[in-house]
Write an enzyme that holds these catalytic residues in place. Sequence first.
Site, short mmCIF file in Angstrom:
data_model
loop_
_atom_site.label_atom_id
_atom_site.label_comp_id
_atom_site.label_asym_id
_atom_site.label_seq_id
_atom_site.Cartn_x
_atom_site.Cartn_y
_atom_site.Cartn_z
N ASP A 51 0.82 -1.22 0.00
CA ASP A 51 0.00 0.00 0.00
C ASP A 51 0.85 1.26 0.00
O ASP A 51 0.65 2.16 -0.82
CB ASP A 51 -0.92 0.05 1.24
N ARG A 105 -1.18 3.52 16.87
CA ARG A 105 -1.49 4.50 15.84
C ARG A 105 -1.32 5.96 16.26
O ARG A 105 -0.71 6.74 15.53
CB ARG A 105 -2.89 4.26 15.25
N ASP A 144 -7.62 2.22 11.05
CA ASP A 144 -6.41 3.04 11.11
C ASP A 144 -6.55 4.41 10.47
O ASP A 144 -5.98 5.39 10.94
CB ASP A 144 -5.23 2.27 10.50
N SER A 203 -1.98 -10.33 5.99
CA SER A 203 -1.66 -8.95 6.28
C SER A 203 -1.31 -8.90 7.78
O SER A 203 -2.12 -9.26 8.62
CB SER A 203 -2.86 -8.06 5.97
N1 ARG Z 1 -8.23 -4.80 13.58
C1 ARG Z 1 -7.16 -4.39 14.42
C2 ARG Z 1 -7.35 -2.99 14.90
O1 ARG Z 1 -8.05 -2.25 14.28
C3 ARG Z 1 -5.78 -4.63 13.86
C4 ARG Z 1 -5.58 -4.60 12.40
C5 ARG Z 1 -4.15 -4.79 12.07
N2 ARG Z 1 -3.83 -4.74 10.69
C6 ARG Z 1 -3.31 -5.76 9.96
N3 ARG Z 1 -3.03 -5.52 8.74
N4 ARG Z 1 -3.09 -6.93 10.47
O2 ARG Z 1 -6.82 -2.57 15.90
#
Ligand code: ARG
Length: 413
Positions: free
Chosen positions: A13, A92, A121, A170
Amino acid sequence: MTSVALAFSGGLDTTVCVSLLKEEYGYDDVVGVTVDVGQPESEFEEAKATAEAHGLDIHVVDAKDEFADLCFDSVRANATYQGYPLGTALARPVIANAILDVAKEEGCDALAHGCTGKGNDQLRFEVIWRASDLDVVAPVREMGLTREWEKQYAEEKGLPVQAGNDGVWSIDTNLWSRSIEGGQLEDPSYIPPEDIYEWTETPQGETGTVEIAFENGYPVAVDGEEMEPADLIEHLNEVAGAYGVGRTDMMEDRMLGLKVRENYEHPAATTLLTAHEGLEQLVLTKEERDFKEQIDQQWANKGYQGLVDAPFVKALEGFIDETQTRVTGTVTVKFDGGRTRPVARESDYAVYSEEAASFNTKTVGGITQEDATGVAKYHGFQSRLANAAVAKATKDKPELATDGGDEKAETDE
Ligand code: ARG
């Protein structure tokens, strides 16, 4: 000359974003920013290699300590969201702030991320960035890109994209958790293969213990050895991970309402949260524990939303701070079959009194057993009164007393 600071990880990305920001958005310069929140070294090497091949200038910012401190704040709040200890979520704001700082230093006009329009995110980054006067751009979301399109674009442009584990999953890794999603895992009926796990062994019969010391709710030592927060977390990830502690396979409700299937590993987080709660059980009063559960839940929700700087959170922390003044002591946690439980606790602030609870003492604090007689007589007094009133009021009206008497209606017919 216009420039944009991009949250850069070296993944597909963000790599595609470097080109798009120049070609589609017309920025003259892209400044890549990679923030260290405890990712494995290989990720930085990958990011650096990709950046170099791009001729991209990248800044690597070390925010591990700051992130570890935030993780410890979350321990004081016993924070989990639907069972997940918030690793990605808490990282984040730390990352967003570090990127904003670089953007300001470098005199950038805008900030960019490579998040899609489906996840959390984007919201966690932008809530921080939009408080600045810089522009915010999100090419993947704004151009409606799919991963397939990105792969093809990268190939056409000859962009150096390292697929990582063949791009099957991912993955997002930091000190507090490792998240694995995507691919076949998107099917909730698909059983994850063991090889998605890197931090945790398959739980075996072996058991172990670890002693965690807390000061004012902050973890300060493991098995008697004092450690800095980031080191303590890394150490426990190894120790507890070897016992297969801290795996979560869950359906998660994202902020936008989407449900997603998520897998996580978080051995240190699980151990510390278990220990901390164990200590609170010993030192907090019942009212404090009951109310704190609500406070904790609110803290975790805001943490999930990336809003740890909200005034609401500061207010919640007012209560948390006050309770944590007594959360000092040690807890031994047992690892058993991939699970954790506190098996020993000690604190100078223990509300517990062995003398008072024991069957072998007569008088404690001037109170004897017989003093409980009056309490026992009064216990449930109001319910007794209410029940008696109902019995009396309905005595001559049996149809009311039996209520919902379908059977009765039938026999009457
Ligand atoms: N769903 C989780 C969150 O929003 C983590 C997502 C992590 N991303 C990944 N590409 N594994 O906190």
